[in-house]
Design a protein around this motif. Structure first.
Motif, PDB file in Angstrom:
ATOM      1  N   ALA A 133      -2.914  -7.403  -9.027  1.00 19.84           N
ATOM      2  CA  ALA A 133      -2.608  -6.220  -8.381  1.00 19.84           C
ATOM      3  C   ALA A 133      -1.569  -5.445  -8.846  1.00 19.84           C
ATOM      4  O   ALA A 133      -0.338  -5.733  -9.247  1.00 19.84           O
ATOM      5  CB  ALA A 133      -2.166  -6.392  -7.071  1.00 19.84           C
ATOM      6  N   PRO A 134      -1.516  -4.006  -9.157  1.00 14.47           N
ATOM      7  CA  PRO A 134      -0.452  -3.180  -9.453  1.00 14.47           C
ATOM      8  C   PRO A 134       0.562  -3.286  -8.488  1.00 14.47           C
ATOM      9  O   PRO A 134       0.265  -3.137  -7.292  1.00 14.47           O
ATOM     10  CB  PRO A 134      -1.264  -1.892  -9.801  1.00 14.47           C
ATOM     11  CG  PRO A 134      -2.282  -2.013  -9.433  1.00 14.47           C
ATOM     12  CD  PRO A 134      -2.799  -3.290  -8.865  1.00 14.47           C
ATOM     13  N   TYR A 135       1.868  -3.071  -8.964  1.00  9.94           N
ATOM     14  CA  TYR A 135       2.883  -3.039  -7.894  1.00  9.94           C
ATOM     15  C   TYR A 135       3.955  -1.978  -8.157  1.00  9.94           C
ATOM     16  O   TYR A 135       4.249  -1.730  -9.342  1.00  9.94           O
ATOM     17  CB  TYR A 135       3.612  -4.507  -7.679  1.00  9.94           C
ATOM     18  CG  TYR A 135       4.223  -5.155  -8.588  1.00  9.94           C
ATOM     19  CD1 TYR A 135       5.564  -4.879  -9.088  1.00  9.94           C
ATOM     20  CD2 TYR A 135       3.586  -5.613  -9.873  1.00  9.94           C
ATOM     21  CE1 TYR A 135       6.250  -5.481  -9.890  1.00  9.94           C
ATOM     22  CE2 TYR A 135       4.025  -6.508 -10.767  1.00  9.94           C
ATOM     23  CZ  TYR A 135       5.300  -6.336 -10.957  1.00  9.94           C
ATOM     24  OH  TYR A 135       6.046  -6.746 -12.146  1.00  9.94           O
ATOM     25  N   PRO A 136       4.624  -1.400  -7.007  1.00  7.91           N
ATOM     26  CA  PRO A 136       5.667  -0.462  -7.540  1.00  7.91           C
ATOM     27  C   PRO A 136       6.963  -0.820  -7.807  1.00  7.91           C
ATOM     28  O   PRO A 136       7.383  -2.105  -7.022  1.00  7.91           O
ATOM     29  CB  PRO A 136       5.859   0.361  -6.321  1.00  7.91           C
ATOM     30  CG  PRO A 136       5.497  -0.587  -5.203  1.00  7.91           C
ATOM     31  CD  PRO A 136       4.658  -1.628  -5.831  1.00  7.91           C
ATOM     32  N   VAL A 137       7.682  -0.559  -8.757  1.00  3.05           N
ATOM     33  CA  VAL A 137       9.072  -1.069  -8.979  1.00  3.05           C
ATOM     34  C   VAL A 137      10.138   0.345  -8.922  1.00  3.05           C
ATOM     35  O   VAL A 137       9.755   1.336  -9.408  1.00  3.05           O
ATOM     36  CB  VAL A 137       9.231  -1.308 -10.244  1.00  3.05           C
ATOM     37  CG1 VAL A 137      10.622  -1.905 -10.766  1.00  3.05           C
ATOM     38  CG2 VAL A 137       8.312  -2.725 -10.255  1.00  3.05           C
ATOM     39  N   GLU A 138      11.198   0.062  -8.391  1.00  2.00           N
ATOM     40  CA  GLU A 138      12.120   1.204  -8.320  1.00  2.00           C
ATOM     41  C   GLU A 138      13.218   1.203  -9.442  1.00  2.00           C
ATOM     42  O   GLU A 138      13.789   0.074  -9.588  1.00  2.00           O
ATOM     43  CB  GLU A 138      12.834   1.064  -6.712  1.00  2.00           C
ATOM     44  CG  GLU A 138      13.521   2.418  -6.398  1.00  2.00           C
ATOM     45  CD  GLU A 138      14.098   2.336  -5.116  1.00  2.00           C
ATOM     46  OE1 GLU A 138      13.706   2.960  -4.216  1.00  2.00           O
ATOM     47  OE2 GLU A 138      15.093   1.574  -4.923  1.00  2.00           O
ATOM     48  N   THR A 141       4.946   2.244 -11.392  1.00  2.00           N
ATOM     49  CA  THR A 141       3.992   1.322 -10.797  1.00  2.00           C
ATOM     50  C   THR A 141       3.711   0.433 -12.223  1.00  2.00           C
ATOM     51  O   THR A 141       3.401   1.181 -13.140  1.00  2.00           O
ATOM     52  CB  THR A 141       2.521   2.242 -10.368  1.00  2.00           C
ATOM     53  OG1 THR A 141       2.851   2.884  -9.243  1.00  2.00           O
ATOM     54  CG2 THR A 141       1.764   1.047 -10.104  1.00  2.00           C
TER      55      THR A 141
END
Ligand code: NI
Ligand code: NI
Ligand code: NI
Lengths: 107, 107, 107
Positions: free
Chosen positions: B83-88, B72
Motif C-alpha cells: 500500500a502507498p503511504y504518506p511521508v511528511e 506519497t
C-alpha cells in the motif's frame, strides 16, 4: 561567526565534508575549476563559530596536506611499446580564506 | 555595501532570484551541493546596500521558511505490491551569511 | 590579504585567469549562472595582497569593459526566408566585490 572559503583537491573534499559533518559544522560544496590548484578542485563554504577555527584549520591541514603519490606512466604509440615508468606527483594542498561574518541567519 | 552568501533549497532559488531582480538587486547563482541543507541547494551571491538588508533578509525568510510537504511513497518490489503511504518531509530552509564589502566596482 | 569575488562574462573569464596566472595571482573559477550579468557568467575568486589591488582592478576593467558587438540574426521559419539583419549586443561587464581576509592559509 566566521566563514571559511577553502579551495581543496577534489579527492580530499569528500573526507573534509564527512569530518565536518560529524562535528556538526555546516559545509557546502561549490563546483570550481582550475586556478589555485592545478588539478580538479572544490570550493568549500564552511560556517563556524570563532572558537572552532583552530580545530577546523587543523582538520584541513591534516586532510589536505600536499603529499607525493607515485603514478605509473605507460608510454607508447600504436604498434610500439616502451617500458612503463614511475612518476612522482603531488596531490592535495588547499587555499584557505577566513572571512568575518557580520550577521548570520539560519532560516 | 554588503554581500549576502545564502545557501537555499534549489526549489526556492528561482523565486528568490525573480523577486530580487524585480527589486533591481543583483544576484548570481552558484552551483552547489550537499552540506548545510540535505537536498539539492544553490548558493546565491547577493550584492546590496546596507539599507536594503532588512528587506532582503525578510524576503529570504518569507520564501525559504522550512515547511512540511506530504510525499506519497509507493513501496514495492517487482511482482509484489504494498500500500502507498504518506511521508511528511521538510523542504526549504536557508543559511545566510552577511559579509562586509570593502570596495565594490561595477565595470 | 584581500579576496575579490568577481562575476564576469564567460568569454572574458579565460583571459582574466590567464593574465592573473602569469602574474602569479591565484584564482579559482566557480560555475555560476544568471543574475548580475544577463549572459553566461563565471564567478572568480581571486586572493591577493592589498598592494596588488589596483593592478588587478585595472586588469579586470581592461579585459571586462562592456563593449558592443554586432551579431547577425538569420530569421526564418521552415520554407520561408527573411533578410538577415545585424543586431548590436553588449558583451562583457563585471561585478566586483572586494572582501577583507582575516586570515589566509596555504596548506
Ligand atoms: Ni530572522
Ligand atoms: Ni573603476
Ligand atoms: Ni598552518
Amino acid at each position: 561567526m566566521k566563514l571559511i572559503m577553502a579551495v581543496v583537491d577534489d579527492n580530499d573534499s569528500i573526507r573534509v565534508v564527512e569530518e565536518l559533518t560529524k562535528k556538526n559544522i555546516g559545509v557546502t560544496r561549490l563546483a570550481s575549476t582550475g586556478g589555485f590548484l592545478k588539478r580538479g578542485n572544490t570550493t568549500l563554504l564552511i560556517g563556524l563559530e570563532e572558537d572552532k577555527l583552530k580545530e577546523v584549520l587543523d582538520l584541513l591541514e591534516r586532510i589536505c596536506k600536499p603529499r607525493k603519490h607515485v603514478v605509473t606512466i605507460f608510454p607508447g604509440v600504436p604498434g610500439e611499446t616502451f617500458a612503463p615508468y614511475p612518476v612522482e606527483v603531488t596531490v592535495g594542498g588547499a587555499i584557505v580564506f577566513v572571512l568575518n561574518v557580520e550577521r548570520f541567519e539560519k532560516i
